[in-house]
Design a protein around this motif. Structure first.
Motif, PDB file in Angstrom:
ATOM      1  N   LYS B 150       0.825  -1.213   0.000  1.00 34.03           N
ATOM      2  CA  LYS B 150       0.000   0.000   0.000  1.00 34.03           C
ATOM      3  C   LYS B 150       0.859   1.262   0.000  1.00 34.03           C
ATOM      4  N   ALA B 151       0.238   2.367  -0.378  1.00 35.17           N
ATOM      5  CA  ALA B 151       0.948   3.645  -0.387  1.00 35.17           C
ATOM      6  C   ALA B 151       0.492   4.441   0.826  1.00 35.17           C
ATOM      7  N   ILE B 152       1.444   4.867   1.630  1.00 36.58           N
ATOM      8  CA  ILE B 152       1.100   5.645   2.818  1.00 36.58           C
ATOM      9  C   ILE B 152       1.759   7.019   2.737  1.00 36.58           C
ATOM     10  N   HIS B 153       1.210   7.944   3.491  1.00 38.63           N
ATOM     11  CA  HIS B 153       1.782   9.292   3.514  1.00 38.63           C
ATOM     12  C   HIS B 153       3.206   9.215   4.080  1.00 38.63           C
ATOM     13  N   PHE B 154       4.063  10.052   3.526  1.00 41.83           N
ATOM     14  CA  PHE B 154       5.456  10.064   3.975  1.00 41.83           C
ATOM     15  C   PHE B 154       5.572  10.197   5.500  1.00 41.83           C
ATOM     16  N   GLN B 155       4.736  11.030   6.091  1.00 40.96           N
ATOM     17  CA  GLN B 155       4.829  11.220   7.548  1.00 40.96           C
ATOM     18  C   GLN B 155       4.482   9.934   8.282  1.00 40.96           C
ATOM     19  N   GLU B 156       3.544   9.189   7.719  1.00 41.09           N
ATOM     20  CA  GLU B 156       3.195   7.925   8.364  1.00 41.09           C
ATOM     21  C   GLU B 156       4.391   6.970   8.297  1.00 41.09           C
ATOM     22  N   TYR B 157       5.058   6.987   7.153  1.00 41.81           N
ATOM     23  CA  TYR B 157       6.239   6.132   6.979  1.00 41.81           C
ATOM     24  C   TYR B 157       7.366   6.576   7.902  1.00 41.81           C
ATOM     25  N   TRP B 158       7.585   7.870   7.955  1.00 40.99           N
ATOM     26  CA  TRP B 158       8.755   8.427   8.632  1.00 40.99           C
ATOM     27  C   TRP B 158       8.564   8.516  10.144  1.00 40.99           C
ATOM     28  N   VAL B 159       7.419   9.042  10.540  1.00 47.53           N
ATOM     29  CA  VAL B 159       7.197   9.346  11.957  1.00 47.53           C
ATOM     30  C   VAL B 159       6.524   8.176  12.676  1.00 47.53           C
ATOM     31  N   LYS B 160       5.486   7.617  12.042  1.00 50.78           N
ATOM     32  CA  LYS B 160       4.774   6.528  12.716  1.00 50.78           C
ATOM     33  C   LYS B 160       5.570   5.227  12.647  1.00 50.78           C
ATOM     34  N   LEU B 161       6.021   4.860  11.425  1.00 55.12           N
ATOM     35  CA  LEU B 161       6.722   3.577  11.258  1.00 55.12           C
ATOM     36  C   LEU B 161       8.228   3.706  11.487  1.00 55.12           C
ATOM     37  N   ARG B 162       8.727   4.923  11.625  1.00 47.25           N
ATOM     38  CA  ARG B 162      10.166   5.150  11.790  1.00 47.25           C
ATOM     39  C   ARG B 162      10.942   4.422  10.691  1.00 47.25           C
ATOM     40  N   ALA B 163      10.391   4.427   9.477  1.00 44.37           N
ATOM     41  CA  ALA B 163      11.045   3.798   8.319  1.00 44.37           C
ATOM     42  C   ALA B 163      11.475   2.370   8.620  1.00 44.37           C
ATOM     43  N   SER B 164      10.667   1.674   9.386  1.00 43.77           N
ATOM     44  CA  SER B 164      11.052   0.326   9.834  1.00 43.77           C
ATOM     45  C   SER B 164      10.785  -0.761   8.804  1.00 43.77           C
ATOM     46  N   VAL B 165      10.060  -0.441   7.740  1.00 41.61           N
ATOM     47  CA  VAL B 165       9.865  -1.400   6.650  1.00 41.61           C
ATOM     48  C   VAL B 165      10.489  -0.785   5.391  1.00 41.61           C
ATOM     49  N   PRO B 166      10.918  -1.628   4.440  1.00 41.52           N
ATOM     50  CA  PRO B 166      11.556  -1.094   3.245  1.00 41.52           C
ATOM     51  C   PRO B 166      10.584  -0.207   2.444  1.00 41.52           C
ATOM     52  N   ALA B 167      11.105   0.895   1.947  1.00 38.88           N
ATOM     53  CA  ALA B 167      10.324   1.740   1.031  1.00 38.88           C
ATOM     54  C   ALA B 167      10.515   1.184  -0.358  1.00 38.88           C
ATOM     55  N   GLU B 168       9.430   0.751  -0.985  1.00 35.66           N
ATOM     56  CA  GLU B 168       9.557   0.166  -2.320  1.00 35.66           C
ATOM     57  C   GLU B 168       9.526   1.229  -3.409  1.00 35.66           C
ATOM     58  N   ALA B 169       8.860   2.331  -3.114  1.00 39.83           N
ATOM     59  CA  ALA B 169       8.841   3.460  -4.046  1.00 39.83           C
ATOM     60  C   ALA B 169       8.476   4.715  -3.266  1.00 39.83           C
ATOM     61  N   VAL B 170       8.936   5.834  -3.771  1.00 43.31           N
ATOM     62  CA  VAL B 170       8.618   7.131  -3.169  1.00 43.31           C
ATOM     63  C   VAL B 170       8.024   7.986  -4.277  1.00 43.31           C
ATOM     64  N   VAL B 171       6.778   8.408  -4.076  1.00 46.76           N
ATOM     65  CA  VAL B 171       6.082   9.126  -5.151  1.00 46.76           C
ATOM     66  C   VAL B 171       5.576  10.479  -4.651  1.00 46.76           C
ATOM     67  N   PRO B 172       6.066  11.565  -5.224  1.00 49.47           N
ATOM     68  CA  PRO B 172       5.551  12.889  -4.848  1.00 49.47           C
ATOM     69  C   PRO B 172       4.234  13.145  -5.576  1.00 49.47           C
ATOM     70  N   VAL B 173       3.141  12.663  -4.988  1.00 42.54           N
ATOM     71  CA  VAL B 173       1.838  12.724  -5.650  1.00 42.54           C
ATOM     72  C   VAL B 173       1.437  14.186  -5.898  1.00 42.54           C
ATOM     73  N   GLY B 174       1.104  14.475  -7.130  1.00 41.97           N
ATOM     74  CA  GLY B 174       0.686  15.838  -7.469  1.00 41.97           C
ATOM     75  C   GLY B 174       1.801  16.691  -8.031  1.00 41.97           C
ATOM     76  N   ALA B 175       3.046  16.207  -7.902  1.00 41.23           N
ATOM     77  CA  ALA B 175       4.183  17.038  -8.344  1.00 41.23           C
ATOM     78  C   ALA B 175       4.120  17.331  -9.836  1.00 41.23           C
ATOM     79  N   GLU B 176       3.734  16.325 -10.612  1.00 40.79           N
ATOM     80  CA  GLU B 176       3.734  16.511 -12.073  1.00 40.79           C
ATOM     81  C   GLU B 176       2.835  17.656 -12.516  1.00 40.79           C
ATOM     82  N   GLN B 177       1.730  17.837 -11.771  1.00 40.85           N
ATOM     83  CA  GLN B 177       0.783  18.901 -12.145  1.00 40.85           C
ATOM     84  C   GLN B 177       1.091  20.222 -11.429  1.00 40.85           C
ATOM     85  N   ALA B 178       2.080  20.204 -10.561  1.00 33.90           N
ATOM     86  CA  ALA B 178       2.344  21.400  -9.749  1.00 33.90           C
ATOM     87  C   ALA B 178       3.144  22.438 -10.524  1.00 33.90           C
ATOM     88  N   LYS B 179       2.922  23.678 -10.165  1.00 36.23           N
ATOM     89  CA  LYS B 179       3.706  24.769 -10.744  1.00 36.23           C
ATOM     90  C   LYS B 179       4.595  25.373  -9.654  1.00 36.23           C
TER      91      LYS B 179
END
Lengths: 318, 318
Positions: B150-179
């Motif tokens: 599943k895809a979780i918010h970065f803060q959930e990965y970083w702060v809640k899980l303390r990066a304790s499981v491998p990150a399989e991908a990191v996706v900046p959702v919305g970046a492509e459409q951002a100005k």
């Protein structure tokens, strides 16, 4: 016994605490005033609903009668450091959490009645608390300030100005278009007795009655409607009820407030023993009246007041 | 001298404090990461922007590197009493005020860049802080949790899980459409030097570079672009940068991070003295490289690092 109570803030909440003691087995529904609700810092604040909830749930600041016990004001201090006001409204840190939860739920689409129920799930107030309406109603007060006539929010009049200028008019903006919240008319129709605590007759109970359908439902419920005077010896027991009574052309006397509600609505009225002479005047207007001690110095005295109100309801019913 | 700095949170903020000391006359524009922004309790929280603002404005909790000094957690305790979470994100009372002001301004229609400027008016950070974009970008991390991908918010990965499981991908959702936010491209175009502090190359600087136009503007600015390695001796100086580097297939070494940015973007790279052997590798890849002490133990060491980065920029320019 099913009791419906129309309540404002401090006076209503303290009376309700007495009522719960006087009638521990009763099924009590409280219809709360939301006309003093205000948006502050982007958050929806419902002072009267919260005062009832905190008081009956054991979280109230007993001395001041509103807000949370053991409160701190760090969020407010920081907001002031950002230059963000108003500074005159005393939102504490613990209180902020209530408004944050409420605002978040409202933004998610829940009506105020559902939000109030969710908040009460924590506080277990021992009564069912319903906002008078899920629609937005805001009591505004017309005043003359700096030579200019303007309408200001009730909280600005009450809390910021401390009612220091005459109220020329009191208008529950939005009330005409508001609908009673789910459960309000049903509770009134199912009630065995309806009580008006010694809350402000204009900006608390008057605002609730201004929501179309509520006054009519009470008048047609066919059960005793008993009120307690918020005026004792020609002055409000607490608060500044006299200031807004003047705006609606009502004298600050126990008898005048009874007449303001009228015999079409009220069946019984309790005045304080110092207002003994009002009994005959009120009864002449077709409202049964008794003089009893009306100073709520503690829960026992509030319970005794509630007991006398229920007793008067019994008399009316008989 | 006009300096543009791409910054994440703690590392970026501490480096900036050093830069201000090293170049007190410089005109510094910080492009802040907003990919770790999160909505909590209905409020818009911008952890990286706030860390920069609090650190440079003197309001930071020095020990933990984020949040306010002299903080309390009463609002959070009350939210928990209402059963409202998440409890794993440490929002303090003083910090709440920042998010309340920000959320209120955003709701009133101000873009994040204007809100950030208004908040900085209080903190006087001595730099111009721009969010990378006014549009919503949220970094999500793909993980396998309880056998489910599943895809979780970065803060959930970083702060809640303390990066304790491998990150399989990191996706900046919305970046492509951002100005890019107003002022971002203009600041880059007008810069005399562009710095990448030892911030996280994936979820901080990488997210900023993912906003279309920013990477290109930096590459085409025609001025020295100098970075500082966040990896010292094969491990992140602080944080868990190695966890997200793995997700993008980059080794946790000073040389690998330089190669990840690439010579098309980077002109110079500072590695720590313990990574002396990386210098030749990086230079072979077409990026000028120096080994200098990269441990920011205080503002003086951060200032020395900034000084060495500016020195390397001078070399590149010459």
């Amino acid at each position: 016994m099913r009791i419906v109570v129309l309540a404002g803030g401090i006076g209503g909440a303290r009376f309700l605490r007495g009522l719960k003691q006087a009638a521990p087995e009763a099924d009590i529904t409280v219809i709360g005033n939301t006309g003093d609700d205000i948006h502050l810092f982007g958050l929806k604040v419902c002072p009267d609903l919260d005062t009832v909830m905190y008081t009956l749930g054991g979280g109230i600041n007993e001395e001041q009668g509103w807000g949370r016990t053991d409160e701190s004001f760090r969020v407010k201090e920081e907001l002031a450091a950002y230059g963000v006001g108003p500074g005159w409204f005393g939102l504490g840190d613990r209180d902020f959490a209530t408004h944050i939860v409420r605002t978040q739920m409202l933004a998610a689409g829940y009506p105020l009645s559902a939000v109030t129920e969710a908040l009460c799930n924590r506080w277990n107030p021992g009564i069912r608390l319903l906002p008078m309406t899920d629609d937005r109603v805001e009591t505004h007060v017309a005043v003359e300030l700096d030579g200019e006539r303007k309408a200001i929010h009730f909280q600005e009049y009450w809390v910021k100005l401390r009612a220091s200028v005459p109220a020329e008019a009191v208008v529950p903006v939005g009330a005409e278009q508001a609908k009673p919240a789910p459960g309000v008319l049903e509770a009134i129709a199912a009630a065995d007795v309806i009580l008006f605590p010694p809350s402000n007759p204009v900006v608390s109970i008057g605002t609730i009655l201004a929501v179309p359908g509520i006054r009519e439902a009470i008048a047609e419920a066919g059960v005793p409607v008993i009120g307690l005077s918020p005026i004792v010896g020609g002055a409000p027991v607490r608060g500044m009820a006299d200031k807004v009574l003047a705006a609606v052309g009502v004298e600050a006397t126990a008898a005048a407030v009874a007449a303001h509600y009228g015999s079409g609505l009220l069946d019984g009225w309790l005045v304080d023993t110092v207002d003994e002479e009002a009994v005959a005047v009120v009864e002449a207007a077709g409202i049964r009246c008794r003089a009893v001690p009306l100073l709520m110095v503690d829960t026992d005295t509030a319970a005794e007041m509630a007991h006398r109100a229920l007793e008067l309801a019994g008399e009316v019913r008989a």
